[in-house]
Design a protein around this motif. Sequence first.
Motif, PDB file in Angstrom:
ATOM      1  N   ASP A  46       0.816  -1.220   0.000  1.00 34.26           N
ATOM      2  CA  ASP A  46       0.000   0.000   0.000  1.00 34.26           C
ATOM      3  C   ASP A  46       0.850   1.271   0.000  1.00 34.26           C
ATOM      4  OD1 ASP A  46       0.933   0.232   2.623  1.00 34.26           O
ATOM      5  OD2 ASP A  46      -1.044   0.095   3.549  1.00 34.26           O
ATOM      6  N   GLY A  47       2.200   1.121  -0.044  1.00 34.73           N
ATOM      7  CA  GLY A  47       3.091   2.281  -0.085  1.00 34.73           C
ATOM      8  C   GLY A  47       3.607   2.727   1.262  1.00 34.73           C
ATOM      9  N   THR A  48       3.165   2.098   2.347  1.00 36.28           N
ATOM     10  CA  THR A  48       3.622   2.476   3.677  1.00 36.28           C
ATOM     11  C   THR A  48       5.045   1.964   3.901  1.00 36.28           C
ATOM     12  OG1 THR A  48       1.357   2.351   4.527  1.00 36.28           O
ATOM     13  CG2 THR A  48       3.138   2.330   6.157  1.00 36.28           C
ATOM     14  N   TRP A  49       5.911   2.861   4.318  1.00 38.97           N
ATOM     15  CA  TRP A  49       7.278   2.482   4.675  1.00 38.97           C
ATOM     16  C   TRP A  49       7.292   2.141   6.157  1.00 38.97           C
ATOM     17  CZ3 TRP A  49      12.178   3.737   1.914  1.00 38.97           C
ATOM     18  CH2 TRP A  49      11.965   4.013   0.562  1.00 38.97           C
ATOM     19  N   MET A  50       7.807   0.951   6.465  1.00 36.10           N
ATOM     20  CA  MET A  50       7.855   0.460   7.840  1.00 36.10           C
ATOM     21  C   MET A  50       9.314   0.314   8.275  1.00 36.10           C
ATOM     22  SD  MET A  50       4.555  -0.136   8.366  1.00 36.10           S
ATOM     23  CE  MET A  50       4.451  -1.269   9.753  1.00 36.10           C
ATOM     24  N   HIS A  51       9.588   0.645   9.540  1.00 35.48           N
ATOM     25  CA  HIS A  51      10.907   0.399  10.130  1.00 35.48           C
ATOM     26  C   HIS A  51      10.704  -0.336  11.444  1.00 35.48           C
ATOM     27  CE1 HIS A  51      14.530   1.590  12.575  1.00 35.48           C
ATOM     28  NE2 HIS A  51      15.061   0.978  11.530  1.00 35.48           N
ATOM     29  N   GLU A  52      11.274  -1.526  11.522  1.00 37.40           N
ATOM     30  CA  GLU A  52      11.157  -2.379  12.708  1.00 37.40           C
ATOM     31  C   GLU A  52       9.696  -2.582  13.105  1.00 37.40           C
ATOM     32  OE1 GLU A  52      13.784  -0.677  15.651  1.00 37.40           O
ATOM     33  OE2 GLU A  52      15.559  -1.442  14.596  1.00 37.40           O
ATOM     34  N   GLY A  53       8.834  -2.770  12.086  1.00 37.58           N
ATOM     35  CA  GLY A  53       7.434  -3.079  12.325  1.00 37.58           C
ATOM     36  C   GLY A  53       6.513  -1.895  12.542  1.00 37.58           C
ATOM     37  N   SER A  54       7.052  -0.681  12.571  1.00 40.66           N
ATOM     38  CA  SER A  54       6.228   0.519  12.767  1.00 40.66           C
ATOM     39  C   SER A  54       6.307   1.417  11.541  1.00 40.66           C
ATOM     40  CB  SER A  54       6.718   1.315  13.982  1.00 40.66           C
ATOM     41  OG  SER A  54       6.571   0.559  15.154  1.00 40.66           O
ATOM     42  N   PRO A  55       5.191   2.065  11.200  1.00 37.99           N
ATOM     43  CA  PRO A  55       5.215   2.971  10.045  1.00 37.99           C
ATOM     44  C   PRO A  55       6.166   4.147  10.287  1.00 37.99           C
ATOM     45  CG  PRO A  55       2.955   2.590  10.796  1.00 37.99           C
ATOM     46  CD  PRO A  55       3.864   1.983  11.811  1.00 37.99           C
ATOM     47  N   ILE A  56       6.864   4.528   9.245  1.00 39.50           N
ATOM     48  CA  ILE A  56       7.678   5.750   9.310  1.00 39.50           C
ATOM     49  C   ILE A  56       6.705   6.895   9.051  1.00 39.50           C
ATOM     50  CG2 ILE A  56       9.594   7.047   8.320  1.00 39.50           C
ATOM     51  CD1 ILE A  56      10.833   4.350   7.500  1.00 39.50           C
ATOM     52  N   GLY A  57       6.416   7.661  10.074  1.00 41.27           N
ATOM     53  CA  GLY A  57       5.370   8.672  10.009  1.00 41.27           C
ATOM     54  C   GLY A  57       5.770   9.974   9.353  1.00 41.27           C
ATOM     55  N   ARG A  58       7.047  10.267   9.291  1.00 43.29           N
ATOM     56  CA  ARG A  58       7.498  11.542   8.723  1.00 43.29           C
ATOM     57  C   ARG A  58       7.677  11.417   7.220  1.00 43.29           C
ATOM     58  NH1 ARG A  58      12.608  13.118  11.408  1.00 43.29           N
ATOM     59  NH2 ARG A  58      12.495  14.798   9.876  1.00 43.29           N
ATOM     60  N   LYS A  59       6.815  12.098   6.462  1.00 43.65           N
ATOM     61  CA  LYS A  59       6.875  12.038   5.003  1.00 43.65           C
ATOM     62  C   LYS A  59       8.225  12.508   4.476  1.00 43.65           C
ATOM     63  CE  LYS A  59       1.953  12.550   4.122  1.00 43.65           C
ATOM     64  NZ  LYS A  59       0.901  13.308   3.467  1.00 43.65           N
ATOM     65  N   GLU A  60       8.820  13.504   5.151  1.00 47.97           N
ATOM     66  CA  GLU A  60      10.113  14.018   4.719  1.00 47.97           C
ATOM     67  C   GLU A  60      11.187  12.941   4.801  1.00 47.97           C
ATOM     68  OE1 GLU A  60       8.363  15.340   7.312  1.00 47.97           O
ATOM     69  OE2 GLU A  60       7.456  17.085   6.351  1.00 47.97           O
ATOM     70  N   LEU A  61      11.127  12.100   5.838  1.00 50.46           N
ATOM     71  CA  LEU A  61      12.104  11.033   6.010  1.00 50.46           C
ATOM     72  C   LEU A  61      11.901   9.946   4.950  1.00 50.46           C
ATOM     73  CD1 LEU A  61      14.473  10.140   7.743  1.00 50.46           C
ATOM     74  CD2 LEU A  61      12.849   9.010   9.273  1.00 50.46           C
ATOM     75  N   VAL A  62      10.652   9.610   4.665  1.00 47.20           N
ATOM     76  CA  VAL A  62      10.363   8.634   3.614  1.00 47.20           C
ATOM     77  C   VAL A  62      10.881   9.174   2.279  1.00 47.20           C
ATOM     78  CG1 VAL A  62       8.527   7.515   2.291  1.00 47.20           C
ATOM     79  CG2 VAL A  62       8.428   7.534   4.791  1.00 47.20           C
ATOM     80  N   ARG A  63      10.624  10.432   1.981  1.00 43.36           N
ATOM     81  CA  ARG A  63      11.118  11.042   0.744  1.00 43.36           C
ATOM     82  C   ARG A  63      12.637  10.948   0.679  1.00 43.36           C
ATOM     83  NH1 ARG A  63      11.264  11.869  -4.507  1.00 43.36           N
ATOM     84  NH2 ARG A  63      12.553  13.646  -5.009  1.00 43.36           N
ATOM     85  N   LEU A  64      13.277  11.278   1.784  1.00 47.92           N
ATOM     86  CA  LEU A  64      14.731  11.218   1.855  1.00 47.92           C
ATOM     87  C   LEU A  64      15.240   9.818   1.547  1.00 47.92           C
ATOM     88  CD1 LEU A  64      16.701  13.504   2.593  1.00 47.92           C
ATOM     89  CD2 LEU A  64      16.701  12.614   4.926  1.00 47.92           C
ATOM     90  N   PHE A  65      14.660   8.820   2.198  1.00 48.15           N
ATOM     91  CA  PHE A  65      15.080   7.434   1.956  1.00 48.15           C
ATOM     92  C   PHE A  65      14.809   7.020   0.512  1.00 48.15           C
ATOM     93  CE2 PHE A  65      14.481   6.124   6.676  1.00 48.15           C
ATOM     94  CZ  PHE A  65      15.691   6.702   6.997  1.00 48.15           C
ATOM     95  N   SER A  66      13.695   7.477  -0.052  1.00 42.81           N
ATOM     96  CA  SER A  66      13.350   7.078  -1.421  1.00 42.81           C
ATOM     97  C   SER A  66      14.379   7.561  -2.430  1.00 42.81           C
ATOM     98  CB  SER A  66      11.959   7.591  -1.797  1.00 42.81           C
ATOM     99  OG  SER A  66      11.985   8.982  -2.113  1.00 42.81           O
ATOM    100  N   THR A  67      15.103   8.634  -2.101  1.00 43.73           N
ATOM    101  CA  THR A  67      16.091   9.176  -3.039  1.00 43.73           C
ATOM    102  C   THR A  67      17.375   8.361  -3.079  1.00 43.73           C
ATOM    103  OG1 THR A  67      17.084  10.717  -1.444  1.00 43.73           O
ATOM    104  CG2 THR A  67      15.185  11.519  -2.731  1.00 43.73           C
ATOM    105  N   VAL A  68      17.595   7.488  -2.095  1.00 43.64           N
ATOM    106  CA  VAL A  68      18.794   6.643  -2.104  1.00 43.64           C
ATOM    107  C   VAL A  68      18.420   5.172  -2.286  1.00 43.64           C
ATOM    108  CG1 VAL A  68      20.290   8.250  -0.863  1.00 43.64           C
ATOM    109  CG2 VAL A  68      18.912   6.597   0.434  1.00 43.64           C
ATOM    110  N   LEU A  69      17.246   4.927  -2.827  1.00 41.26           N
ATOM    111  CA  LEU A  69      16.784   3.569  -3.109  1.00 41.26           C
ATOM    112  C   LEU A  69      17.294   3.146  -4.481  1.00 41.26           C
ATOM    113  CD1 LEU A  69      14.947   1.194  -2.217  1.00 41.26           C
ATOM    114  CD2 LEU A  69      13.076   2.354  -3.397  1.00 41.26           C
TER     115      LEU A  69
END
Length: 185
Positions: free
Chosen positions: A44-67
Amino acid sequence: MTDQPSGLAGIAAAAKQAPGRGLPPVHLWHPEHCGDIDILIRADGTWMHEGSPIGRKELVRLFSTVLRLDPDGYHLVTPVEKMKIRVEDLPFRAVTMEQGEEGLTFTTDVGDEVLADAEHPIVVETDPVTGEPAPRIRVRADLEARIARTVFYDLVEMAEVVDGRLTVSSAGQRFPLGPVGAGVE
C-alpha cells in the motif's frame, strides 16, 4: 576511514547531499553490502521500520532518493554503505495523473513526477492470482510505481480503442492498457 555516519543516519546524510530537488547519484556508488536493515515498503506504499510505520513524510522522501534496485533486490545506498530492504510489490505508488501539452504526468506518493514516455513506459500486466490489471510506470532507473486504481480508471476513461486494445498516448508514445472487454473497459 570516513566520517560518514552509518545506518539510518548515514542514509539520511547521503540523501541530503542532493542539491535542490535533484537525486543523489546512487548509480555511481558501489559500496560493500553491509547487511539487511529492517525496512519494508508495503504494497500500500507504507514504509515500515522495525514493524512501525515511518510517520514523517520528509524522512520517507529522503530514503526514497537513495533507493536502488540491484539484481539481488532493493537497497538503500550511500557512498559507504549498501543495506538491503524488503518491498512487497513496487517501491512507489503513482497517486495522481495530469494530462498536459507534453502528455501524461504522474506524481508518486514520495513526490516524484514522471512524464510517460519511451523511457518511462506505462505497462499493464494481468495479476495471475486475481485476474485484475496491474498497471505500473517506470519512475527512474529500474524503480517503478504501481498506478493507483483511481488513476488507472482515469486512464481507461481517456483511452481510445486501437486494434481492439484500449490505448493511451503520451509524449508521442502509445501505451496499451488491455484488450477491450478484458476487465479494463
